[in-house]
Design a protein around this motif. Structure first.
Motif, PDB file in Angstrom:
ATOM      1  N   ALA A  24       1.205  -0.888  -0.157  1.00 40.29           N
ATOM      2  CA  ALA A  24       0.572  -0.101  -0.636  1.00 40.29           C
ATOM      3  C   ALA A  24       0.819   1.360  -0.060  1.00 40.29           C
ATOM      4  O   ALA A  24       0.579   1.918  -0.811  1.00 40.29           O
ATOM      5  CB  ALA A  24      -1.052   0.089   1.258  1.00 40.29           C
ATOM      6  N   LYS A  25       2.389   1.347   0.714  1.00 41.24           N
ATOM      7  CA  LYS A  25       3.234   2.673   0.495  1.00 41.24           C
ATOM      8  C   LYS A  25       3.441   2.425  -0.716  1.00 41.24           C
ATOM      9  O   LYS A  25       3.816   3.905  -1.415  1.00 41.24           O
ATOM     10  CB  LYS A  25       4.112   2.100   1.986  1.00 41.24           C
ATOM     11  CG  LYS A  25       3.442   2.192   3.187  1.00 41.24           C
ATOM     12  CD  LYS A  25       4.578   2.895   4.503  1.00 41.24           C
ATOM     13  CE  LYS A  25       3.677   2.568   6.142  1.00 41.24           C
ATOM     14  NZ  LYS A  25       3.409   0.599   6.339  1.00 41.24           N
ATOM     15  N   ASP A  27       2.627   1.225  -2.976  1.00 43.80           N
ATOM     16  CA  ASP A  27       1.361   2.502  -4.512  1.00 43.80           C
ATOM     17  C   ASP A  27       1.184   3.710  -4.553  1.00 43.80           C
ATOM     18  O   ASP A  27       1.025   4.796  -5.010  1.00 43.80           O
ATOM     19  CB  ASP A  27       0.639   2.076  -4.382  1.00 43.80           C
ATOM     20  CG  ASP A  27      -0.175   0.303  -4.826  1.00 43.80           C
ATOM     21  OD1 ASP A  27       0.804  -0.598  -5.544  1.00 43.80           O
ATOM     22  OD2 ASP A  27      -1.311  -0.567  -4.573  1.00 43.80           O
ATOM     23  N   GLU A  28       1.261   3.870  -2.744  1.00 44.16           N
ATOM     24  CA  GLU A  28       1.322   5.854  -2.603  1.00 44.16           C
ATOM     25  C   GLU A  28       2.366   6.463  -3.132  1.00 44.16           C
ATOM     26  O   GLU A  28       2.631   7.680  -4.100  1.00 44.16           O
ATOM     27  CB  GLU A  28       1.502   6.068  -1.183  1.00 44.16           C
ATOM     28  CG  GLU A  28       1.528   7.480  -0.956  1.00 44.16           C
ATOM     29  CD  GLU A  28       1.703   7.709   0.768  1.00 44.16           C
ATOM     30  OE1 GLU A  28       0.425   9.030   1.508  1.00 44.16           O
ATOM     31  OE2 GLU A  28       1.051   6.612   1.225  1.00 44.16           O
ATOM     32  N   VAL A  29       3.286   5.841  -3.107  1.00 55.89           N
ATOM     33  CA  VAL A  29       4.756   6.283  -3.526  1.00 55.89           C
ATOM     34  C   VAL A  29       4.965   6.492  -5.326  1.00 55.89           C
ATOM     35  O   VAL A  29       5.005   7.249  -5.734  1.00 55.89           O
ATOM     36  CB  VAL A  29       6.587   5.510  -2.745  1.00 55.89           C
ATOM     37  CG1 VAL A  29       6.877   6.229  -4.057  1.00 55.89           C
ATOM     38  CG2 VAL A  29       6.441   6.420  -1.736  1.00 55.89           C
ATOM     39  N   GLU A  30       4.526   5.300  -5.563  1.00 53.90           N
ATOM     40  CA  GLU A  30       4.020   5.327  -7.094  1.00 53.90           C
ATOM     41  C   GLU A  30       3.291   6.068  -7.721  1.00 53.90           C
ATOM     42  O   GLU A  30       3.828   6.788  -9.368  1.00 53.90           O
ATOM     43  CB  GLU A  30       3.876   3.865  -7.739  1.00 53.90           C
ATOM     44  CG  GLU A  30       5.168   2.857  -7.373  1.00 53.90           C
ATOM     45  CD  GLU A  30       4.550   1.303  -7.843  1.00 53.90           C
ATOM     46  OE1 GLU A  30       3.832   1.196  -8.423  1.00 53.90           O
ATOM     47  OE2 GLU A  30       5.563   0.448  -8.218  1.00 53.90           O
ATOM     48  N   ALA A  31       1.511   6.327  -6.778  1.00 54.34           N
ATOM     49  CA  ALA A  31       1.326   7.606  -7.455  1.00 54.34           C
ATOM     50  C   ALA A  31       1.926   9.323  -7.120  1.00 54.34           C
ATOM     51  O   ALA A  31       1.644   9.931  -8.402  1.00 54.34           O
ATOM     52  CB  ALA A  31       0.179   7.504  -6.646  1.00 54.34           C
ATOM     53  N   GLU A  32       3.082   9.075  -6.726  1.00 52.07           N
ATOM     54  CA  GLU A  32       4.106  10.333  -6.193  1.00 52.07           C
ATOM     55  C   GLU A  32       4.271  11.216  -8.076  1.00 52.07           C
ATOM     56  O   GLU A  32       4.450  11.625  -8.368  1.00 52.07           O
ATOM     57  CB  GLU A  32       4.113  11.037  -5.143  1.00 52.07           C
ATOM     58  CG  GLU A  32       2.912  11.245  -4.197  1.00 52.07           C
ATOM     59  CD  GLU A  32       1.896  12.126  -4.540  1.00 52.07           C
ATOM     60  OE1 GLU A  32       2.402  13.098  -5.161  1.00 52.07           O
ATOM     61  OE2 GLU A  32       0.668  11.594  -3.913  1.00 52.07           O
ATOM     62  N   TRP A  79       7.856  17.463  -3.242  1.00 54.52           N
ATOM     63  CA  TRP A  79       6.789  16.878  -3.248  1.00 54.52           C
ATOM     64  C   TRP A  79       6.196  18.006  -1.799  1.00 54.52           C
ATOM     65  O   TRP A  79       6.826  18.248  -0.386  1.00 54.52           O
ATOM     66  CB  TRP A  79       6.641  15.767  -2.916  1.00 54.52           C
ATOM     67  CG  TRP A  79       5.663  15.062  -2.786  1.00 54.52           C
ATOM     68  CD1 TRP A  79       5.113  14.078  -3.110  1.00 54.52           C
ATOM     69  CD2 TRP A  79       4.773  14.969  -0.927  1.00 54.52           C
ATOM     70  NE1 TRP A  79       3.900  14.039  -1.824  1.00 54.52           N
ATOM     71  CE2 TRP A  79       3.937  14.366  -0.575  1.00 54.52           C
ATOM     72  CE3 TRP A  79       5.294  15.415   1.084  1.00 54.52           C
ATOM     73  CZ2 TRP A  79       3.452  14.407   0.115  1.00 54.52           C
ATOM     74  CZ3 TRP A  79       4.530  15.086   1.424  1.00 54.52           C
ATOM     75  CH2 TRP A  79       3.089  14.709   1.503  1.00 54.52           C
ATOM     76  N   PRO A 433       9.781   3.451   1.369  1.00 53.75           N
ATOM     77  CA  PRO A 433       8.202   3.704   2.511  1.00 53.75           C
ATOM     78  C   PRO A 433       7.776   3.423   3.744  1.00 53.75           C
ATOM     79  O   PRO A 433       7.261   4.343   3.681  1.00 53.75           O
ATOM     80  CB  PRO A 433       7.264   2.602   1.293  1.00 53.75           C
ATOM     81  CG  PRO A 433       7.902   1.781  -0.121  1.00 53.75           C
ATOM     82  CD  PRO A 433       9.482   1.632   0.271  1.00 53.75           C
ATOM     83  N   LEU A 487       7.691  10.437   2.020  1.00 52.90           N
ATOM     84  CA  LEU A 487       7.156  11.625   1.078  1.00 52.90           C
ATOM     85  C   LEU A 487       7.935  12.274   1.747  1.00 52.90           C
ATOM     86  O   LEU A 487       8.232  13.803   0.251  1.00 52.90           O
ATOM     87  CB  LEU A 487       6.142  11.709   0.710  1.00 52.90           C
ATOM     88  CG  LEU A 487       4.850  10.022  -0.022  1.00 52.90           C
ATOM     89  CD1 LEU A 487       3.427  10.223   0.048  1.00 52.90           C
ATOM     90  CD2 LEU A 487       5.483  10.019  -1.225  1.00 52.90           C
TER      91      LEU A 487
END
Length: 532
Positions: A24-25, A27-32, A79, A433, A487
């Protein structure tokens, strides 16, 4: 046998929970990351392509050797700020004609490639890596200079970029500027201070002041081409060393320049590497979501180093810190990895000795962080924790072998310093992450402030209610939690990127290859005074 045996159970529910949390973490990083890859967005990307121009990453891809890796640096810079993620520039380490180079490419789809304050921080970090590791520096230039509304934060530190370019040349570190479009105002000094300059006919425009500024300053009427065109600089001013027909030709010429540098690595080449015996995919399930729960860093080491072979040093002494020798992609390394989070006197003394030994053997060091800092309390203070922690920090500070740091879990307080955090100049520093870094954990910091607030209120004879205390604690915990996440820290260029744990071995291997472009030599007797 020094091959590590794994006790990790992929069927354990705790492993599954850790893995799910890590994914899940990620995925959050990849979205950024996707925001950085998008540049200025579809409108500006389409406009740029309509002009027949390549995007920044396309230029990099053509520049690098086919199928060779590119270690992108600081992709999340800016960011959480008012500026776009990525800071309008792409930086990283890649191979050009067999030579490892640092590449800096302006992204002209973001405000014309203009530099904002985070562009400067990210660019200077990439240049620092080039300087420390003696890597040739390639600038792929298309920039409108400083983003003028933010000039107060750009003007003074930005001058260091030009200073450093000249120092690179004096130190024998080659610099190359390939100019694809505008290179105006301060941006004009990048080609002006580079060893080699390539410009593109009818595309490159390099001038300190464009036609409007010249008109305002001198009253002179001029046009882009006569003022700063590639043909003029190749035939009249002499600023351009090579005149390219188009962008592809410019990249071809740039590759040829790097091929003729006669660049060689000092020292021995790595030995043949063997993959770890344990599956790197299992790295996803090692770190708990709650960092107060300890984990064994040897499980990480077993999935990162060659053949899972780790020759541990002083395993029975200072067991909260695992230290030992290994190879990674054929390069010898020393590893320091936090085992139980807290650093006591024994761990500190053990680390100091191990760092000295690595310097005697000219061996790079890898620091794997999961520490809440040095132990506090009356018994530990009386036992000398300050001087023992200082001994470890002294050793880290004065060690001259390359240091590589990876934040796996917590990295709090002076433990962050002792494990070679950003302020201690590791050659590269990456974070998982799951990592967090701060003065201390959110609950501990809020608790300290609570005690101070109660004492202050009592001293002044004021009431201090439980409601006030709970509100203050919640506010502080939320703030520190947000400011300790990867992030946030990566956005401020406090690391070189947030990486997928499964990529750790590859990333460290690329870093080790890069650091061996400079001599790997340990300090001999230069650690200063160790307070015993």
């Amino acid at each position: 046998m020094t091959v590590l045996r794994s006790r990790l159970d992929p069927d354990d529910p705790a492993f599954a929970d850790n893995r799910a949390s890590m994914l899940a973490k990620i995925d959050e990083v990849e979205a950024e990351h996707a925001k950085a890859l998008a540049g200025g967005g579809p409108t500006y990307v389409d406009r740029h392509r309509a002009r027949g121009k390549l995007l920044a990453r396309e230029r990099i891809e053509l520049l690098l050797d086919p199928d060779s890796p590119f270690l992108e640096l600081s992709p999340l810079a800016a960011w959480g700020s008012d500026y776009p993620v990525g800071a309008s520039v792409v930086t990283g380490v890649g191979v050009v004609e067999g030579v490892e180079c640092v590449v800096i490419a302006n992204d002209p789809t973001v405000r014309g490639g203009a530099s904002n304050p985070w562009t400067g921080k990210k660019t200077l970090r990439a240049m620092e890596i080039a300087e420390q590791n003696r890597l040739p520096l390639i600038n792929l230039v298309e920039s409108g200079g400083a983003d003028l509304p933010g000039q107060k934060e750009i003007f003074i530190p930005g001058g260091r970029l030009f200073r450093d370019l000249t120092r690179f040349s004096a130190a024998g570190i080659p610099t190359l500027a390939v100019v694809f479009g505008n290179s105006t105002a301060g941006g004009a000094y990048v080609p002006g201070m580079s060893d080699h300059v390539v410009m593109v006919r009818e595309r490159s425009k390099v001038f300190l002041g464009g036609p409007p500024l010249v008109k305002m300053a001198t009253g002179e009427e001029s046009d882009d081409e006569s003022l700063g065109g590639a043909d003029m600089h190749a035939r009249v001013s002499g600023l351009a060393d090579h005149l390219a027909a188009d962008e592809h030709d410019a990249i071809r010429i740039g590759r040829g320049i790097i091929a003729r540098l006669n660049h060689t690595k000092p020292g021995p080449a790595p030995t043949a590497a063997r993959d770890p015996r344990h599956d790197p995919a299992e790295l996803l399930g090692i770190v708990p979501d709650d960092l107060r729960i300890p984990f064994d860093p040897r499980e990480v080491i077993a999935r990162v180093v060659d053949d899972s072979d780790f020759d541990e040093f002083k395993p029975a002494y200072g067991s909260g810190l695992a230290t030992g020798w290994a190879r990674l992609h054929g390069y010898p390394v020393g590893v320091l990895a936090n085992a139980q989070g807290v650093l006591f006197s024994e761990e500190s003394q053990k680390a100091a000795q191990f760092i000295q030994l690595a310097n005697q053997a000219d061996t790079p060091l890898i620091f794997l962080h999961n520490t809440t800092g040095y132990m506090v309390g009356r018994d530990y203070e009386q036992g000398g924790i300050i001087k023992h922690g200082a001994m470890m920090i002294n050793a880290v500070s004065n060690s001259t072998v390359p240091h590589l740091s990876v934040l796996l879990g917590a990295s709090y307080g002076a433990g962050h310093y002792g494990m070679c955090g950003r302020a201690y100049d590791p050659r590269f520093l990456f974070a998982w992450p799951s990592a967090k870094a701060a003065v201390m954990g959110p609950r501990q910091l809020a608790g300290v402030l609570s005690i101070v607030a109660r004492q202050s209120a009592a001293a002044k004879g004021r009431d201090y209610t439980e409601e006030q205390d709970a509100a203050m604690r919640e506010m502080v915990e939320n703030q520190i939690e947000a400011e300790s996440l990867p992030l946030f820290l990566s956005g401020r260029v406090y690391d070189d990127g947030v990486i997928d744990p499964r990529d750790t071995r590859t990333v460290l291997g690329l870093c080790l290859s890069a650091v061996h472009n400079a001599p790997v030599r340990g300090v001999r007797g230069g650690f200063g005074v160790f307070r015993m």
